[in-house]
Every structure is written in C-alpha cells, then in structure tokens.
Design an enzyme around this catalytic site. Structure first.
Site, PDB file in Angstrom:
ATOM      1  N   ARG A  45       0.485   1.999  -0.911  1.00 61.67           N
ATOM      2  CA  ARG A  45      -0.334   1.767  -2.094  1.00 61.67           C
ATOM      3  C   ARG A  45      -1.522   2.735  -2.177  1.00 61.67           C
ATOM      4  O   ARG A  45      -2.009   3.049  -3.261  1.00 61.67           O
ATOM      5  CB  ARG A  45      -0.843   0.321  -2.096  1.00 61.67           C
ATOM      6  CG  ARG A  45       0.256  -0.708  -2.327  1.00 61.67           C
ATOM      7  CD  ARG A  45      -0.262  -2.130  -2.240  1.00 61.67           C
ATOM      8  NE  ARG A  45      -0.394  -2.601  -0.870  1.00 61.67           N
ATOM      9  CZ  ARG A  45      -0.891  -3.792  -0.533  1.00 61.67           C
ATOM     10  NH1 ARG A  45      -1.324  -4.618  -1.483  1.00 61.67           N
ATOM     11  NH2 ARG A  45      -0.958  -4.167   0.729  1.00 61.67           N
ATOM     12  N   TYR A  99      15.808  -7.283   3.573  1.00 64.82           N
ATOM     13  CA  TYR A  99      16.936  -6.719   2.842  1.00 64.82           C
ATOM     14  C   TYR A  99      18.184  -6.727   3.732  1.00 64.82           C
ATOM     15  O   TYR A  99      18.159  -7.243   4.843  1.00 64.82           O
ATOM     16  CB  TYR A  99      16.578  -5.322   2.334  1.00 64.82           C
ATOM     17  CG  TYR A  99      15.456  -5.344   1.323  1.00 64.82           C
ATOM     18  CD1 TYR A  99      15.539  -6.131   0.176  1.00 64.82           C
ATOM     19  CD2 TYR A  99      14.289  -4.600   1.518  1.00 64.82           C
ATOM     20  CE1 TYR A  99      14.498  -6.167  -0.749  1.00 64.82           C
ATOM     21  CE2 TYR A  99      13.252  -4.635   0.596  1.00 64.82           C
ATOM     22  CZ  TYR A  99      13.355  -5.431  -0.537  1.00 64.82           C
ATOM     23  OH  TYR A  99      12.329  -5.479  -1.444  1.00 64.82           O
ATOM     24  N   CYS A 131      -7.371   2.038  -2.767  1.00 63.42           N
ATOM     25  CA  CYS A 131      -6.591   0.856  -3.141  1.00 63.42           C
ATOM     26  C   CYS A 131      -7.355  -0.392  -2.717  1.00 63.42           C
ATOM     27  O   CYS A 131      -7.806  -0.501  -1.573  1.00 63.42           O
ATOM     28  CB  CYS A 131      -5.237   0.896  -2.448  1.00 63.42           C
ATOM     29  SG  CYS A 131      -4.327  -0.659  -2.484  1.00 63.42           S
ATOM     30  N   CYS A 178      -0.589   0.225 -11.429  1.00 62.64           N
ATOM     31  CA  CYS A 178      -1.649   0.182 -10.429  1.00 62.64           C
ATOM     32  C   CYS A 178      -2.942  -0.212 -11.121  1.00 62.64           C
ATOM     33  O   CYS A 178      -3.295   0.358 -12.158  1.00 62.64           O
ATOM     34  CB  CYS A 178      -1.796   1.545  -9.762  1.00 62.64           C
ATOM     35  SG  CYS A 178      -3.219   1.668  -8.649  1.00 62.64           S
ATOM     36  N   ALA A 184     -14.497  -1.459 -17.166  1.00 67.72           N
ATOM     37  CA  ALA A 184     -13.955  -0.862 -18.385  1.00 67.72           C
ATOM     38  C   ALA A 184     -14.910   0.203 -18.913  1.00 67.72           C
ATOM     39  O   ALA A 184     -14.498   1.331 -19.236  1.00 67.72           O
ATOM     40  CB  ALA A 184     -13.716  -1.939 -19.446  1.00 67.72           C
TER      41      ALA A 184
END
Length: 655
Positions: free
Chosen positions: A325, A174, A348, A371, A403
C-alpha cells in the site's frame, strides 16, 4: 547515504536487484477487458518503476479463466494472447533498471461463483470460506492435476514474455494455501492427509515449472506462515510452527526466495492491517522464517517510512523489504527516501479503503481500487501531468480540512496563487478529531504531507481567520473553493441543551474531559465505536446505544472487527434496537423500537455520535463575490477521507 542498507544491491537466485525495495503484489483491477496489461495498467506500473523500487511483483495473476477468477479486470496469463502485452511491459520496466516477477494465483474457495462459471467454487475440500460463503466443490484428483498444469502453463507464458521470475501465491487462504492447511484440506488422496501430502500440490507445481522453464526463471513463493485462527476458536490450522516447516521443505525443493505473509480471509485484519496496527507488527513471524532458511526473505511489515525499512535490514530481519500500500499511496516513495526527501512522502495511513473498494468496486467489475490519499492511483492516464495554466491568478480556499488542503496543493502545482483561510487555530479539519481515539496517530500523516507540499509551493495559509464577504472580496479572487466541512449532528430532542449532553467532537477534543463517569454513546457507526473506545481508555463506564438492529451496522467489516476487538477488553454495555427519546441530568429515556418498551437508564453524560452535517453558509456570499465558486468535501457531501481528498484533488485539477 542515510539509508545505505536500503540502497545496497541484492541477489535473489541469479538476479541482482539495484536495491532492497520490492513493490509487492497488490490487486488493483486495472487490467483491460482481456485481462491484459493495457495502457491504464502500464501507466500505473511505470510510475512505480520510475519511483525507484528494485523489483515489481505483478498483481495476483490468473492461471485459470474457468474456476480461478478473483475479479473481472484481474491480470491473467491463462491465454496465449496475454503474452505480448506483458512482454511490452517487461521491456519498458527493464529500461528503468527494475526487475519484474509475475505472481501466479488461484483463489480457490476465496472468490464468488458468479465470477467462476456460476458453479461452486473449487477448493482442496468442500469447506466454504467463512467470508465469501460460497458453495464449495472439493476438486477431484484429476481436477487438481489440471490446475497444477495451468500454473505450469502460465509460468511458461510468463517466461516467453521475458519476466525475471515467478512468485507463487501461497498466502492469504488462496488455493495453494488451502492445500497446505489442515483447516481447509481434509482430502484422502495423495494431495491430503499428512503434512507431506498437503505439500504435494505446491511441490508438483514447483517441479513442473522448473522442468518446463528449464530452471532458468527465479522462482519463489508468497506464503502464509501462520493463519492466525486461534482467536476464532479454531483448533486445527496452519500455525507458525507448521509454516516454518513448510518453508524449510520449499527451500529443499529449490525455491529462490520466500515472501513471508500471514492470515487468511477469516483472519483478514492480519493480512490487511488497519491503521491501529503499528509498523513491524509481523516481525515475530518473519524472524522465525528468516532464522530457519538460507534463501532470501522478502516481507511486507506495515512499512510506511524509510527509517523502519532501514531498521529491518540493519537487524537482519529480511533481505528485501516489501512495499504494498505504501507505493500505491506514493509511487515516488523510494526515490524520495534516496534523495533525503522522506518528509515529502505521502505515507499510507492504513485506512484499508483500498481493500474496501476492492470488494465494493473491483470484484463486482465497477472500477479499479481507490486509494484514500492518492486519487491518481490506478487512474494515472485519467489524471496526467498538471496543466500549469494558473498564470498567478488568485484562488481563495475557505477551509483547511483535507479537501481544502488538497485543492490548494493541486491549484498551486498548476501555478495559481492560492490563499487558504481557516477559522480554527490549526489546519486539518475533521482529521483533528479522527486522530484522537487510541492508535489513530497515522491520520495526522495526511495533513503533515499536505503542509510540507504547500510550504514548498508557497501557498499562503492563514489560520484564526473568520472569512467574510469583505475579506474574501479584498483578494479579488479569480475563483473560490468553499471547503468549510461539517459539524456534528445535534438532534432536536428534549434535554439536548443540558450540560451533560455532548457531541463526539467535544469529547474527543477534550472540550469536556470525561473520566471515571458513566457515559452513553449514541450511535454505533465508526465514529461511535471509536468514541466509545476513547472513553473506555479514560476509565469511563460506557454504554453504546444504537437504533438499528445491530451494533456497527454499515461499518466496513475491517473497521468493525478492529473496533469490536478493542472494545472487547472493556465491560461495554450494548443496546441495539434502542431509540433515545430524552436526555435528563442523570439519565436518558430510551425506547426499544421493536417492543416499544420505554425505560429510564442512569448515565452521567450523553455523547452524540450520529454523524455530521454540512456547513456551507458562505456559499451564497461566495457566489455573489465570484461566480467561479466550487463547494467541495464535507461542505458538499459528508463523507470519509477518500471522498474529501478526491473532491479537493478534482476541484484543483479541473478548475
């Protein structure tokens, strides 16, 4: 206490932190439409403040609304109206015994013109970012001075809001980083040329903040100490030697801490490491800084587990451990470590889906970062506390992939009686395939977390069960969740029934063990590339065959770069624009889709890696048993881990 170094008090400047864990800045895109800390952002922050960290560093916060915009819903302190919402957040966070720093940020060339007055993006020089590829404007001396003042003004606003400190964003390529680096700074005025001149931009920002804030704010910097551009063939860039020299000079200027980082957009996998990178992959660069300065050092270092944070502190690698994270995935990370519940941490898995959605969703203004393992992250107001209205009613979950497991977890939290039926001998579904390529062990962490939670909640999991109408009906279910997943696609082409025609599942799970043979992998999506690496690692001669115009087309750039870097160590043959027509016992028949030229190509085995199709054979049966039947995960729409987890979460949450 098991992790006593983590929970020691620590000092930064005149501040005392209650422990050594810092929530480092990570852009989430949850500010309101005025770039203020509204209710969504505050809810996100408060979960993490209550989760036990000692310090929160607010996300990269805008100082310039005209030429310094990274995302539409990026936090900002470019305007006076943003002081009051920040002050409210500071007050609430302080009540949890947590300190708050604001990270002041200007993206420079690493952004997009459409976000910045539709003008060329500003930078130290006119060299465009190799990733963003925007027309780039070399700032005039007067413009540089204007931006310096904007950093100072933003710091003053932060001080008015009552924050405890300022972190300048001098990392990741940056604007501050662009001035410091010989790669991006070819100026000829007082802000370029020599090392001292390249330091002048950040020097004047520091001096201005100290002057205007009366030296009362803790002040530090997040700094890229090595741009890691050597593998890009670039000779002149900010090396670790240069970075350490910068750190020494910044200490002389009176900074209170250095938050060590590395990489820029053009070496992106070094600043946002994918799952194949180990905990501690930045240690060498962090140690070089720690040994060179006498002020506190903070660093993220792919820390996912408390034992590694403890190790960094014990070894004197850092004074404070940064979590990025890790606390997006589990806001209770620190509390769980303190209470000896580390096995309950939702670790994570470094899948980088957060960064992927930063690019695909947040920067275009479509919504917050997502996430993969925590569907609530950035959406805490949307998904508040579970309504515990299950009343012990039975819900049968058919399928124990992620799931199904996630649906079961949420339903159990809501006090339903949950029974999970899995036809395989092991839960996990597609994860039991995804964890097989080299360095993909973190994939198992998600299943480990689910199993710990489900055991705690008393969920009944039955494996090696072939669910049928009679069995499911016997439970007299109030509802059924069908999470039967998917299976690898086997195209209808001649020779697909031969013994040498395999699927990626058969290879990765070693249903057929391939070693020292010649194998063709059909498909160069993420699965194809990972399967190819797996085969190479077993000593096979690998050819990747892809019908599209290029290898890895459509694969998220971080995964593509990581996979291709790994494959570069092997003599892989690539054939793009090539269609598989037929499989023979010792060859494949291929056609070039552009020239229509057909060739016979010698191989021992053919491995299909062209995707997965849904399995939902039981849908009609389940709906006959119970109208309250929901299909989720790959059984509904084939996707990735994030989609499976979110699908399961929402099924359980809204059931």
């Amino acid at each position: 206490m098991k992790y006593k170094e983590i929970f020691k008090e620590g000092k930064i400047g005149n501040l005392t932190l209650k422990n050594r864990m810092v929530m480092c800045s990570l852009a989430m895109g949850v500010s309101d439409e005025r770039q203020c800390i509204g209710e969504d952002f505050l809810s996100y922050l408060m979960e993490r403040a209550k989760g036990g960290v000692g310090l929160i560093v607010l996300e990269n916060t805008r100082v310039d609304d005209e030429h310094g915009v990274a995302a539409p819903r990026q936090a900002s302190l470019a305007r006076e109206e943003q002081i009051e919402p920040l002050a409210k957040a500071v007050e609430k966070i302080h009540k949890e015994g947590v300190k708050l720093f604001v990270q002041l940020h200007h993206p420079g060339r690493e952004t997009f013109s459409n976000l910045n007055s539709n003008e060329p993006v500003w930078s130290s020089s006119n060299k465009a970012c190799g990733v963003c590829q925007q027309e780039t404007h070399e700032m005039t001396t007067a413009e540089v001075e204007q931006v310096i003042q904007k950093f100072i003004n933003a710091a003053v606003r932060a001080q008015k809001a009552g924050v405890d400190g300022i972190e300048l964003h001098g990392a990741h390529g940056y604007l501050i980083s662009q001035f410091l680096s010989p790669y991006t700074n070819q100026r000829t005025d007082r802000f370029g040329g020599s090392f001292e001149n390249r330091l002048q931009f950040v020097k004047e920002i520091i001096e201005g903040i100290k002057r205007e804030c009366k030296n009362t704010l803790t002040l530090g910097i997040r700094l890229t100490v090595d741009e890691l551009l050597d593998s890009n063939g670039i000779k002149e860039y900010l090396t670790l030697k240069d970075g350490v020299k910068v750190c020494k000079e910044l200490e002389k200027l009176g900074l209170d801490f250095i938050d060590v980082s590395n990489g820029i957009y053009e070496s992106f996998n070094s600043l946002s490491e994918p799952t194949t990178y180990p905990q501690g992959c930045r240690s060498q660069r962090i140690r070089a800084v720690k040994e060179a300065v006498n002020i506190p050092v903070i660093a993220v270092n792919m820390v996912k587990e408390p034992w590694f944070a403890q190790k960094m502190l014990e070894e004197g690698l850092v004074d404070f451990v940064g979590l990025g994270r890790a606390v997006v995935a589990d806001p209770e990370w620190v509390n769980k470590a303190k209470e000896g519940r580390e096995k309950e941490i939702n670790r994570c898995i470094s899948c980088t889906f957060c960064f992927e959605t930063l690019v695909s969703d947040t920067i275009p203004g479509k919504g917050p970062v997502k996430c993969a393992v925590n569907p609530r992250a950035g959406r805490e107001l949307r998904y508040q506390s579970y309504v515990k209205d299950g009343k012990g009613r039975t819900v049968v979950v058919v399928g124990a992939g992620v799931a199904g497991l996630e649906a079961a977890r949420v339903l159990a939290e809501r006090e339903f009686h949950v029974i999970v039926l899995e036809k395989e001998g092991k839960v996990g579904g597609q994860i039991n395939i995804a964890d097989k390529p080299p360095h993909k062990e973190k994939m198992d962490w998600l299943v480990d977390y689910e199993l710990v939670q489900l055991k705690k909640l008393g969920v009944d999991i039955r494996v090696n069960i072939d669910a049928d109408k009679e069995l499911i009906s016997s439970f007299k279910p109030y509802g059924i969740i069908l999470a039967t997943g998917g299976v690898p696609v086997k195209p209808q082409i001649p020779g697909m029934d031969l013994e040498n025609a395999l699927t990626f599942k058969e290879v990765l799970c070693e249903e057929k063990r391939l070693e020292n043979v010649k194998a063709a992998v059909i498909g160069s999506g993420a699965t194809g590339l990972e399967t190819a690496e797996y085969l190479c690692n077993k000593g096979n001669d690998v050819t990747i065959i892809e019908m599209l115009d290029s290898i890895g087309e459509g694969v998220y750039v971080q995964h593509y770069l990581d996979a291709m870097d790994k494959l570069s160590h092997y003599p892989v043959t690539y054939k793009d624009k090539t269609k598989l027509l037929e499989i023979k016992k010792d060859a494949v028949i291929l056609e070039n889709v552009k020239t229509k030229k057909v060739e016979e190509y010698s191989v021992d085995y053919v491995v299909m890696a062209i995707g997965v199709h849904s399995v939902r054979d039981l849908e009609g049966t389940c709906k006959d048993i119970c109208s309250n039947t929901i299909v989720i995960g790959d059984a509904k729409v084939v996707g990735r881990i994030e989609g499976a987890v979110r699908s399961g979460f929402e099924a359980g949450y809204f059931f």
